[in-house]
Scaffold this active site. Structure first.
Site, PDB file in Angstrom:
ATOM      1  N   ALA A   8      28.995  -1.626  -1.177  1.00 53.28           N
ATOM      2  CA  ALA A   8      30.010  -2.320  -1.989  1.00 53.28           C
ATOM      3  C   ALA A   8      30.642  -3.439  -1.168  1.00 53.28           C
ATOM      4  CB  ALA A   8      31.065  -1.329  -2.464  1.00 53.28           C
ATOM      5  N   ALA A  10      30.092  -7.422   0.686  1.00 48.57           N
ATOM      6  CA  ALA A  10      30.111  -8.767   0.121  1.00 48.57           C
ATOM      7  C   ALA A  10      29.012  -8.955  -0.927  1.00 48.57           C
ATOM      8  CB  ALA A  10      29.956  -9.782   1.256  1.00 48.57           C
ATOM      9  N   ARG A  82      24.046 -10.314   9.528  1.00 40.96           N
ATOM     10  CA  ARG A  82      23.998 -10.953  10.847  1.00 40.96           C
ATOM     11  C   ARG A  82      25.260 -11.777  11.108  1.00 40.96           C
ATOM     12  NH1 ARG A  82      19.610 -15.992  10.595  1.00 40.96           N
ATOM     13  NH2 ARG A  82      19.715 -16.342   8.335  1.00 40.96           N
ATOM     14  N   ARG A  88      17.706 -12.493  11.289  1.00 43.67           N
ATOM     15  CA  ARG A  88      17.720 -11.318  10.404  1.00 43.67           C
ATOM     16  C   ARG A  88      16.959 -10.159  11.049  1.00 43.67           C
ATOM     17  NH1 ARG A  88      16.583 -15.847   7.272  1.00 43.67           N
ATOM     18  NH2 ARG A  88      17.954 -16.279   5.507  1.00 43.67           N
ATOM     19  N   ASP A 148      16.083 -18.059  -1.939  1.00 48.19           N
ATOM     20  CA  ASP A 148      15.582 -19.206  -1.183  1.00 48.19           C
ATOM     21  C   ASP A 148      15.193 -20.348  -2.125  1.00 48.19           C
ATOM     22  OD1 ASP A 148      15.941 -17.615   1.049  1.00 48.19           O
ATOM     23  OD2 ASP A 148      13.888 -16.841   0.997  1.00 48.19           O
ATOM     24  N   ARG A 151      18.282 -22.149  -3.199  1.00 49.02           N
ATOM     25  CA  ARG A 151      18.742 -23.048  -2.130  1.00 49.02           C
ATOM     26  C   ARG A 151      17.846 -24.285  -2.045  1.00 49.02           C
ATOM     27  NH1 ARG A 151      19.991 -18.134   2.050  1.00 49.02           N
ATOM     28  NH2 ARG A 151      22.118 -17.747   1.338  1.00 49.02           N
ATOM     29  N   HIS A 175      11.152 -13.899   4.060  1.00 50.05           N
ATOM     30  CA  HIS A 175      12.561 -14.322   3.984  1.00 50.05           C
ATOM     31  C   HIS A 175      13.117 -14.360   5.410  1.00 50.05           C
ATOM     32  CE1 HIS A 175      16.578 -14.831   2.427  1.00 50.05           C
ATOM     33  NE2 HIS A 175      16.998 -13.720   2.999  1.00 50.05           N
TER      34      HIS A 175
END
Ligand SMILES: NC(=O)c1ccc[n+]([C@@H]2O[C@H](COP(=O)([O-])OP(=O)(O)OC[C@H]3O[C@@H](n4cnc5c(N)ncnc54)[C@H](O)[C@@H]3O)[C@@H](O)[C@H]2O)c1
Ligand SMILES: O=C(O)C[C@H](O)C(=O)O
Length: 308
Positions: A8, A10, A82, A88, A148, A151, A175
């Site tokens: 729960a 971000a 991260r 990642r 991605d 973006r 990713h």
């Protein structure tokens, strides 16, 4: 349609919020290990219902998987994000144990569910769920390409000086900062290839900015992003819930497609009520094929760190 979102934090809360605002699910269960945290997020979100006009019921639970029973779709966002300067891949040590335990608890209570893996390093975490559970491969999906690609479209629109709705583009591959493969040769503005409008140098810049999209935001925010990740997951859940058969680039377990096997990596997939209903085999240029093969090598290297 019942959806469980584990984590729960971000991304999990953003995902629950977008699912609720789109109002296609009857119920969203938010689950977190932190005492009272999911309950608090769920209550806060429910107090937006009359303001945002949705009827989805959001409940929060502390590590009680019985409340997730019968979920049609489960989203795994639990794990650490991260910090600036990290990759990642560095998250694998902590997140692998979390994702393995969470997926097993989810399946115990929802044996026919569809799992969407978000926790990083996402392609390897998706592979881990494939390797450690008995769910059929179409029911385990990694989210990365949808984000991605969003973006990529943002960067394309910026370079073209065009509205985002006029732009189309897709990112396949792993990713990761190095492994993403934005398909710039195929990107278009209203059916016209972007190479008609942009110089080689500008297109290279768009590709580079897209690949480091997550790292750029992590540098600005001090932790990784959540709005676009949450929106990307909600779009995939909606495609499954409403059986839309839309194409999303998803991390799928490959068995010969694109000449690749025994890994989960981003490729175009048709999403519907059965999860991944088709892996779409698009023709790639030699340069695109080389980049995808290099990306797969990187993902396999990270998979090699798993203790299976
Ligand atoms: N695939 C993607 O495109 C993408 C996008 C954004 C973030 N992520 C990844 O998603 C993960 C979550 O990011 P965030 O920003 O929401 O982090 P966050 O720290 O805000 O939230 C993570 C939540 O997971 C919870 N958690 C930890 N262990 C748990 C467990 N065993 N069971 C249930 N809950 C547990 C934590 O208490 C925390 O609330 C990270 O690994 C991040 O790298 C992936
Ligand atoms: O960048 C990250 O670490 C989080 C996520 O994978 C993202 O792309 O936003």
């Amino acid at each position: 349609m019942k959806v469980t979102v584990v984590g729960a934090g971000a991304v999990g809360a953003s995902c629950a919020e977008y699912i609720a605002i789109k109002d296609f699910a009857a119920e969203v269960v938010l689950l977190d290990i932190k005492e009272g945290y999911a309950e608090g997020k769920a209550m806060d979100l429910m107090q937006t219902a009359s303001l945002n006009g949705f009827d989805t019921k959001i409940t929060g639970v502390t590590n009680d998987y019985s409340k997730t029973a019968g979920s049609d779709v489960c989203v795994i966002t639990s794990g650490i994000p991260r910090k600036p300067g990290m990759t990642r891949e560095e998250l694998i040590g902590i997140n692998a144990g979390i994702v393995k335990a969470v997926s097993s608890s989810l399946i115990e209570h929802s044996p026919n569910t569809i799992i969407i893996v978000v926790s990083n390093p996402m392609d390897t975490m998706t592979y881990l769920v494939h390797k450690t559970t008995d769910l059929p491969k179409n029911r385990i999906i990694g989210m990365g390409g949808a984000l991605d690609s969003a973006r990529f479209k943002y960067r394309l629109a910026e370079a073209l000086g065009a509205p985002i709705s006029d732009v189309d583009g897709m990112v396949i591959g792993g990713h990761s900062d190095k492994g993403m493969v934005p398909l710039i040769e195929k990107a278009a503005r209203n059916s016209v290839k972007v190479s008609e409008f942009l110089s080689e140098e500008r297109m290279d810049q768009v590709v580079q900015d897209t690949k480091v999209g997550g790292a750029t935001l992590t540098g600005l925010l001090g932790t990784s992003a959540w709005y676009a990740p949450g929106a990307a997951v909600s779009g995939m859940v909606q495609a499954i819930a409403c059986d839309t058969k839309k194409i999303f680039p998803c991390s799928a377990l490959l068995d010969g497609e694109y000449g690749l096997s025994d890994l989960s990596i981003g490729v175009p997939c048709v999403l519907g009520a059965n999860g991944i209903e088709q892996i779409v085999n698009i023709s790639l240029s030699d340069a695109e094929k080389t980049k995808l093969a290099e990306s797969a090598e990187g993902v396999k290297k990270t998979n090699g760190l798993l203790e299976l």
